[in-house]
Design a protein around this motif. Structure first.
Motif, mmCIF file in Angstrom:
data_model
loop_
_atom_site.group_PDB
_atom_site.id
_atom_site.type_symbol
_atom_site.label_atom_id
_atom_site.label_comp_id
_atom_site.label_asym_id
_atom_site.label_seq_id
_atom_site.Cartn_x
_atom_site.Cartn_y
_atom_site.Cartn_z
ATOM 1 N N GLY A 239 0.821 -1.211 0.000
ATOM 2 C CA GLY A 239 0.000 0.000 0.000
ATOM 3 C C GLY A 239 0.849 1.254 0.000
ATOM 4 O O GLY A 239 0.501 2.264 -0.609
ATOM 5 N N CYS A 240 1.988 1.194 0.665
ATOM 6 C CA CYS A 240 2.881 2.356 0.712
ATOM 7 C C CYS A 240 3.626 2.548 -0.599
ATOM 8 O O CYS A 240 4.141 3.623 -0.873
ATOM 9 N N ALA A 241 3.688 1.513 -1.428
ATOM 10 C CA ALA A 241 4.368 1.623 -2.716
ATOM 11 C C ALA A 241 3.428 2.087 -3.817
ATOM 12 O O ALA A 241 3.817 2.216 -4.964
ATOM 13 N N TYR A 242 2.178 2.349 -3.482
ATOM 14 C CA TYR A 242 1.190 2.800 -4.448
ATOM 15 C C TYR A 242 1.681 4.061 -5.151
ATOM 16 O O TYR A 242 2.287 4.919 -4.567
ATOM 17 N N GLY A 243 1.413 4.160 -6.437
ATOM 18 C CA GLY A 243 1.830 5.341 -7.194
ATOM 19 C C GLY A 243 3.217 5.161 -7.761
ATOM 20 O O GLY A 243 3.958 6.126 -7.899
ATOM 21 N N GLY A 244 3.575 3.909 -8.084
ATOM 22 C CA GLY A 244 4.859 3.649 -8.701
ATOM 23 C C GLY A 244 6.017 3.691 -7.721
ATOM 24 O O GLY A 244 7.158 3.764 -8.099
ATOM 25 N N GLY A 245 5.714 3.654 -6.430
ATOM 26 C CA GLY A 245 6.762 3.636 -5.431
ATOM 27 C C GLY A 245 7.397 4.994 -5.200
ATOM 28 O O GLY A 245 8.422 5.100 -4.558
ATOM 29 N N SER A 246 6.804 6.030 -5.697
ATOM 30 C CA SER A 246 7.381 7.364 -5.554
ATOM 31 C C SER A 246 7.263 7.853 -4.127
ATOM 32 O O SER A 246 6.174 7.947 -3.575
ATOM 33 N N SER A 247 8.396 8.190 -3.533
ATOM 34 C CA SER A 247 8.357 8.741 -2.186
ATOM 35 C C SER A 247 8.134 10.243 -2.231
ATOM 36 O O SER A 247 7.999 10.881 -1.203
ATOM 37 N N GLU A 248 8.088 10.790 -3.430
ATOM 38 C CA GLU A 248 7.888 12.237 -3.589
ATOM 39 C C GLU A 248 6.412 12.613 -3.609
ATOM 40 O O GLU A 248 6.062 13.773 -3.691
ATOM 41 N N ARG A 249 5.549 11.609 -3.568
ATOM 42 C CA ARG A 249 4.113 11.851 -3.610
ATOM 43 C C ARG A 249 3.719 12.796 -2.473
ATOM 44 O O ARG A 249 4.191 12.649 -1.355
ATOM 45 N N ASN A 250 2.899 13.785 -2.772
ATOM 46 C CA ASN A 250 2.418 14.681 -1.725
ATOM 47 C C ASN A 250 1.604 13.864 -0.739
ATOM 48 O O ASN A 250 0.595 13.290 -1.105
ATOM 49 N N GLU A 251 2.059 13.847 0.486
ATOM 50 C CA GLU A 251 1.369 13.049 1.489
ATOM 51 C C GLU A 251 0.321 13.877 2.203
ATOM 52 O O GLU A 251 0.615 14.930 2.758
ATOM 53 N N GLU A 252 -0.873 13.398 2.145
ATOM 54 C CA GLU A 252 -1.977 14.008 2.884
ATOM 55 C C GLU A 252 -2.099 13.284 4.213
ATOM 56 O O GLU A 252 -1.852 12.087 4.294
ATOM 57 N N THR A 253 -2.444 14.007 5.246
ATOM 58 C CA THR A 253 -2.684 13.377 6.540
ATOM 59 C C THR A 253 -4.155 13.532 6.892
ATOM 60 O O THR A 253 -4.840 14.426 6.389
ATOM 61 N N ILE A 254 -4.607 12.668 7.758
ATOM 62 C CA ILE A 254 -6.007 12.640 8.170
ATOM 63 C C ILE A 254 -6.071 13.014 9.644
ATOM 64 O O ILE A 254 -5.245 12.563 10.441
ATOM 65 N N THR A 255 -7.055 13.813 9.997
ATOM 66 C CA THR A 255 -7.240 14.225 11.390
ATOM 67 C C THR A 255 -8.369 13.424 12.031
ATOM 68 O O THR A 255 -9.201 12.825 11.333
ATOM 69 N N LEU A 256 -8.431 13.446 13.342
ATOM 70 C CA LEU A 256 -9.504 12.761 14.058
ATOM 71 C C LEU A 256 -10.862 13.361 13.693
ATOM 72 O O LEU A 256 -11.842 12.633 13.538
ATOM 73 N N ASP A 257 -10.922 14.675 13.523
ATOM 74 C CA ASP A 257 -12.189 15.310 13.136
ATOM 75 C C ASP A 257 -12.665 14.800 11.774
ATOM 76 O O ASP A 257 -13.862 14.559 11.582
ATOM 77 N N GLN A 258 -11.735 14.638 10.826
ATOM 78 C CA GLN A 258 -12.116 14.096 9.518
ATOM 79 C C GLN A 258 -12.632 12.670 9.650
ATOM 80 O O GLN A 258 -13.622 12.297 9.017
ATOM 81 N N ILE A 259 -11.963 11.877 10.470
ATOM 82 C CA ILE A 259 -12.378 10.489 10.671
ATOM 83 C C ILE A 259 -13.787 10.439 11.239
ATOM 84 O O ILE A 259 -14.652 9.725 10.728
ATOM 85 N N LYS A 260 -14.030 11.210 12.293
ATOM 86 C CA LYS A 260 -15.363 11.227 12.913
ATOM 87 C C LYS A 260 -16.432 11.658 11.918
ATOM 88 O O LYS A 260 -17.508 11.071 11.861
ATOM 89 N N SER A 261 -16.128 12.680 11.133
ATOM 90 C CA SER A 261 -17.085 13.190 10.168
ATOM 91 C C SER A 261 -17.416 12.146 9.095
ATOM 92 O O SER A 261 -18.581 11.923 8.767
ATOM 93 N N VAL A 262 -16.390 11.493 8.572
ATOM 94 C CA VAL A 262 -16.601 10.481 7.532
ATOM 95 C C VAL A 262 -17.368 9.291 8.101
ATOM 96 O O VAL A 262 -18.306 8.789 7.476
ATOM 97 N N PHE A 263 -16.993 8.842 9.270
ATOM 98 C CA PHE A 263 -17.706 7.710 9.877
ATOM 99 C C PHE A 263 -19.170 8.072 10.119
ATOM 100 O O PHE A 263 -20.058 7.251 9.867
ATOM 101 N N GLU A 264 -19.418 9.279 10.592
ATOM 102 C CA GLU A 264 -20.791 9.727 10.841
ATOM 103 C C GLU A 264 -21.608 9.716 9.545
ATOM 104 O O GLU A 264 -22.768 9.291 9.530
ATOM 105 N N ARG A 265 -20.999 10.179 8.446
ATOM 106 C CA ARG A 265 -21.692 10.174 7.149
ATOM 107 C C ARG A 265 -22.073 8.765 6.699
ATOM 108 O O ARG A 265 -23.004 8.582 5.929
#
Length: 146
Positions: A17-43
């Motif tokens: 899963g970490c090698a997704y995108g051709g194994g590029s380590s330069e991929r812009n990494e997005e992070t997820i917050t607890l608020d986002q998790i709660k919101s998505v789960f609620e939806r």
């Protein structure tokens, strides 16, 4: 032996899963917050309520890679532990720490997901709400691929 195979499969899944995108380590990494998790789960119809009866010695109450989980109940009796790291690489180290800590143990059946900087662990003793969790996880994955 079955548990060990499952742990090895989890590690392989995390590594691929970490090698997704051709194994590029330069991929812009997005992070997820607890608020986002709660919101998505609620939806997706999953109301997360803070767990109050936490057993500090339980497998999914312990810190992995120096991060303690946020613990919640859902569907009244099911538990989920959410480990939020600073990066996907740190989450991967957390998964490795978990696997190394419990490789020889005979753990109860559980499910896990690694999405960006977050690890999710929850019991697999019932499939009640499983499809909703899967949909929420998929939405969280989509948030990190923008």
């Amino acid at each position: 032996m079955r548990k060990m195979i499952m742990i090895v499969c989890m590690i392989c899944l995390a590594v691929t899963g970490c090698a997704y995108g051709g194994g590029s380590s330069e991929r812009n990494e997005e992070t997820i917050t607890l608020d986002q998790i709660k919101s998505v789960f609620e939806r997706h119809g999953i109301s997360l309520t803070a767990k109050t009866d936490i057993n500090p010695g339980a497998v999914f109450s312990r810190a992995y890679n120096d991060i303690k989980p946020e613990q919640f109940n859902y569907n009244t009796s099911q538990s989920i532990s959410i480990y939020i790291y600073s990066s996907s690489k740190e989450a991967e180290k957390g998964l490795e720490d978990f696997a190394n800590s419990w490789a020889a143990a005979d753990l109860a059946s559980y499910r896990s997901h690694h999405v960006a900087n977050v690890l999710f662990f929850y019991g697999a003793e019932t499939t009640l709400g499983e499809e909703h969790i899967t949909m929420a996880i998929e939405e969280l994955k989509a948030l990190t691929k923008k």
